[in-house]
Motif scaffolding. Structure first.
Motif, short mmCIF file in Angstrom:
data_model
loop_
_atom_site.label_atom_id
_atom_site.label_comp_id
_atom_site.label_asym_id
_atom_site.label_seq_id
_atom_site.Cartn_x
_atom_site.Cartn_y
_atom_site.Cartn_z
N ALA A 45 -44.41 99.61 109.34
CA ALA A 45 -45.27 99.28 110.39
C ALA A 45 -46.56 99.41 109.93
N ASP A 46 -47.47 97.95 109.97
CA ASP A 46 -48.33 98.11 109.29
C ASP A 46 -49.67 98.01 110.28
N PHE A 47 -50.24 98.85 110.36
CA PHE A 47 -50.74 99.74 111.40
C PHE A 47 -52.01 99.15 111.06
N GLY A 48 -53.07 99.49 110.37
CA GLY A 48 -54.71 98.35 110.71
C GLY A 48 -54.51 97.03 111.00
N ASN A 49 -53.01 96.48 109.87
CA ASN A 49 -52.84 94.72 110.22
C ASN A 49 -52.41 94.76 111.74
N ASN A 50 -52.16 95.57 112.65
CA ASN A 50 -51.50 94.80 113.50
C ASN A 50 -50.00 93.90 113.24
N ARG A 51 -49.49 94.65 112.62
CA ARG A 51 -48.23 93.21 111.76
C ARG A 51 -46.97 93.99 111.61
N ILE A 52 -45.73 93.89 112.05
CA ILE A 52 -44.63 94.22 111.54
C ILE A 52 -44.76 93.54 109.99
N ARG A 53 -44.13 94.05 108.78
CA ARG A 53 -43.72 93.68 107.65
C ARG A 53 -42.34 93.93 107.46
N LYS A 54 -41.87 93.27 106.54
CA LYS A 54 -40.30 92.84 106.05
C LYS A 54 -40.59 93.35 104.84
N ILE A 55 -40.07 93.94 103.68
CA ILE A 55 -40.21 94.25 102.63
C ILE A 55 -38.65 93.55 101.82
N THR A 56 -37.97 92.35 101.06
CA THR A 56 -36.59 92.86 100.63
C THR A 56 -36.24 93.69 99.84
N PRO A 57 -34.67 93.44 99.29
CA PRO A 57 -34.34 94.44 97.84
C PRO A 57 -35.11 94.06 96.76
N THR A 58 -35.98 92.65 96.57
CA THR A 58 -36.24 92.59 95.66
C THR A 58 -37.91 92.37 95.57
N GLY A 59 -38.77 93.01 96.75
CA GLY A 59 -39.85 93.20 96.40
C GLY A 59 -40.82 92.70 97.24
N MET A 60 -40.10 91.31 97.90
CA MET A 60 -40.83 90.56 98.61
C MET A 60 -41.26 90.68 99.78
N VAL A 61 -42.36 90.68 99.78
CA VAL A 61 -43.41 91.05 101.51
C VAL A 61 -43.51 89.29 102.11
N ASN A 62 -43.42 89.75 103.43
CA ASN A 62 -43.63 89.02 104.31
C ASN A 62 -43.27 89.44 105.90
N THR A 63 -44.36 88.87 106.76
CA THR A 63 -44.95 89.03 107.30
C THR A 63 -43.03 88.57 108.49
N LEU A 64 -43.16 89.74 108.99
CA LEU A 64 -41.98 89.55 110.74
C LEU A 64 -42.64 89.36 111.80
N THR A 65 -43.85 89.89 112.54
CA THR A 65 -44.17 89.28 113.75
C THR A 65 -45.90 90.25 113.64
N GLY A 66 -46.79 89.67 114.44
CA GLY A 66 -47.96 90.79 115.12
C GLY A 66 -49.33 89.42 113.84
N SER A 67 -50.55 89.47 114.26
CA SER A 67 -51.48 89.06 113.78
C SER A 67 -52.49 89.54 113.94
N SER A 68 -53.11 88.99 114.95
CA SER A 68 -54.99 90.03 115.91
C SER A 68 -54.05 90.80 116.28
N GLN A 69 -55.22 91.92 116.57
CA GLN A 69 -55.64 92.99 117.59
C GLN A 69 -54.86 92.55 118.92
N GLY A 70 -53.74 93.41 119.33
CA GLY A 70 -53.88 92.68 120.93
C GLY A 70 -52.57 93.20 121.65
N PHE A 71 -52.30 92.80 122.52
CA PHE A 71 -50.36 92.87 122.79
C PHE A 71 -50.09 91.59 123.74
N ALA A 72 -49.46 90.77 123.53
CA ALA A 72 -48.29 89.91 123.90
C ALA A 72 -46.70 89.97 123.09
N ASP A 73 -46.52 89.90 124.83
CA ASP A 73 -44.76 89.51 123.83
C ASP A 73 -43.99 88.18 123.33
N GLY A 74 -43.26 87.78 123.26
CA GLY A 74 -42.75 86.69 122.82
C GLY A 74 -41.97 86.45 121.74
#
Length: 438
Positions: A213-242
């Motif tokens: 839970a990347d609090f300051g970036n308002n994003r959920i990030r994923k780290i693979t077992p090899t250490g690669m980081v990508n953004t799973l969901t989220g962007s700017s501050q706000g609220f939206a489902d989908g």
């Protein structure tokens, strides 16, 4: 010698079957009677801790120690000596309180309840003073451990550092390293370039993928077992489902994963609990506006929830930080208060208990909850029936050892391993602590 006609006939035509055909009528006389079922008359002593010698008296036991299967509340015990009427055993690790049973030859006797006394000790896993140093656990340094902690199936620990925006790893062999993150910012990619901004919650799935839970970036990030980081969901501050491509969060804090790989997020400043499915859809599980209200998912209210965990039945438990309560969300979407009321400190039953800014939360396989009660500097336990007790901690400070005298200074994150050991990020002590429970 005169032989009867019957005997002669048997010898001539019976051959190898002689002993069967000619003694058939008397076979029951040579069959031993079935062994009696075991009976337990007493267990002495009827309480104790790991390694306590217990004598089980009764009947129908085997004099061969290995023929007797003894269990304390379904935990196997080693039989050290045996007679037909008495067994001597050692209490196994984490036996828990429950009945004693003896199985001999497939027949089981259940006896009295043995009351297990847990041995609880507090120790430091890693960390010394404030800083940023990798290496062995005795010299490693951490900063701002106000976030999460999780443990994988191999016993490796992962913690988030809020200020330095790093993800650190502590191996089961005691080596501390920086897994990902360099400076506060936002960037996906390999460990050398990936950036986070105030990461808080962290969890691990069965394949070894980490979710942050990347609090300051308002994003959920994923780290693979090899250490690669990508953004799973989220962007700017706000609220939206989908879809994960368009969903918005505002200060995601706590995160957990269920057995099917679905993620649950305590979306702190949206005052909601969110779900991210494996199909890539984001929805609101519970929560509306800021406040406090139990009831249906759409009308329930939270106040900056920061910790979340899920049990094997799909129930969610939330550390509702600024309501000073522990909340429960059923799979049907009903929200209730499991424990807590106004801020303060009190053990007791349900809403009679009091917390002061609870942050971290985790659940064991028996449904017991463990809470990092941050401003009370204590680790609390809640049984499935809602009884709250203090497991360890007292005044703010630092001390290992006996749970009654151990000290924490703003415990934040908490997780549990497969052996029941609890791990805590001790924020203002800059350490990772462990509560060993046997």
């Amino acid at each position: 010698m005169k032989t009867s006609n019957k005997a002669l006939f048997c010898l001539l035509v019976g051959g190898a079957g002689y002993f069967y055909s000619c003694t058939k009528g008397n076979s029951s006389a040579s069959t031993p009677p079935p062994a009696p079922a075991p009976v337990i008359n007493s267990v002495s002593p009827d309480s104790g801790q790991l390694g306590t010698t217990v004598t089980i008296s009764g009947s129908g036991f085997s004099a061969n120690a290995t023929d007797n299967v003894v269990k304390f509340n379904d935990s196997n015990a080693v039989v050290s000596s045996a007679t037909a009427t008495q067994l001597t055993v050692k209490v196994p690790v984490s036996a828990g309180t429950g009945p004693v049973s003896v199985t001999v030859g497939g027949k089981t006797a259940t006896g009295p309840v043995f009351n297990y006394t847990y041995i609880v000790t507090v120790s430091t896993v890693a960390g010394t003073t404030n800083g940023q140093v990798d290496g062995d656990t005795a010299t490693a340094q951490f900063n701002a451990l106000e976030g999460g902690i999780c443990v994988d199936s191999r016993g490796n620990l992962y913690v988030t550092e809020f200020d330095f925006s790093r993800i650190r790893k502590i191996t089961a062999t005691g080596v501390v390293s920086t897994l990902d993150g360099s400076k506060p910012g936002f960037a996906d990619g390999n460990p050398a370039v990936a950036e986070f901004s105030g990461p808080l919650g962290i969890c691990v799935d069965s394949q070894g993928n980490l979710y942050v839970a990347d609090f300051g970036n308002n994003r959920i990030r994923k780290i693979t077992p090899t250490g690669m980081v990508n953004t799973l969901t989220g962007s700017s501050q706000g609220f939206a489902d989908g879809s994960t491509a368009t969903a918005l969060f505002y200060g995601p804090a706590g995160i957990c994963v269920d057995g099917q790989g679905n993620l649950y997020v305590a979306d702190e400043y949206n005052h909601k609990i969110r779900k991210i499915t494996t199909a890539g859809m984001v929805s609101t599980v519970a929560g509306s506006t800021q406040g406090f209200a139990d009831g249906s998912a759409t009308t329930a209210q939270f106040n900056e929830p920061s910790g979340i965990c899920v049990d094997g039945q799909g129930n969610l438990y939330v550390a509702d930080t600024y309501n000073h309560r522990i909340r429960k969300i059923t799979p049907a979407g009903m929200v209730s208060t499991l424990a807590g009321s106004s801020f303060g400190f009190a053990d007791g039953n349900g809403t009679a208990a009091r917390f002061n800014l609870p942050v971290g939360i985790c659940v064991d396989s028996q449904g017991n909850l463990y809470i990092a009660d941050s401003f009370n500097n204590r680790i609390r336990k809640i049984t499935p029936s809602g009884i709250v007790s203090t497991l360890a901690g007292s005044n703010p400070g630092f001390a290992d050892g006996n749970p009654a005298t151990a000290q924490f200074n703003w415990p934040a994150g908490i997780c549990i391993d497969s052996q029941g050991g609890l791990y805590i990020t001790d924020y203002l002590n800059y350490k990772v602590r462990k509560i060993g429970i046997q």
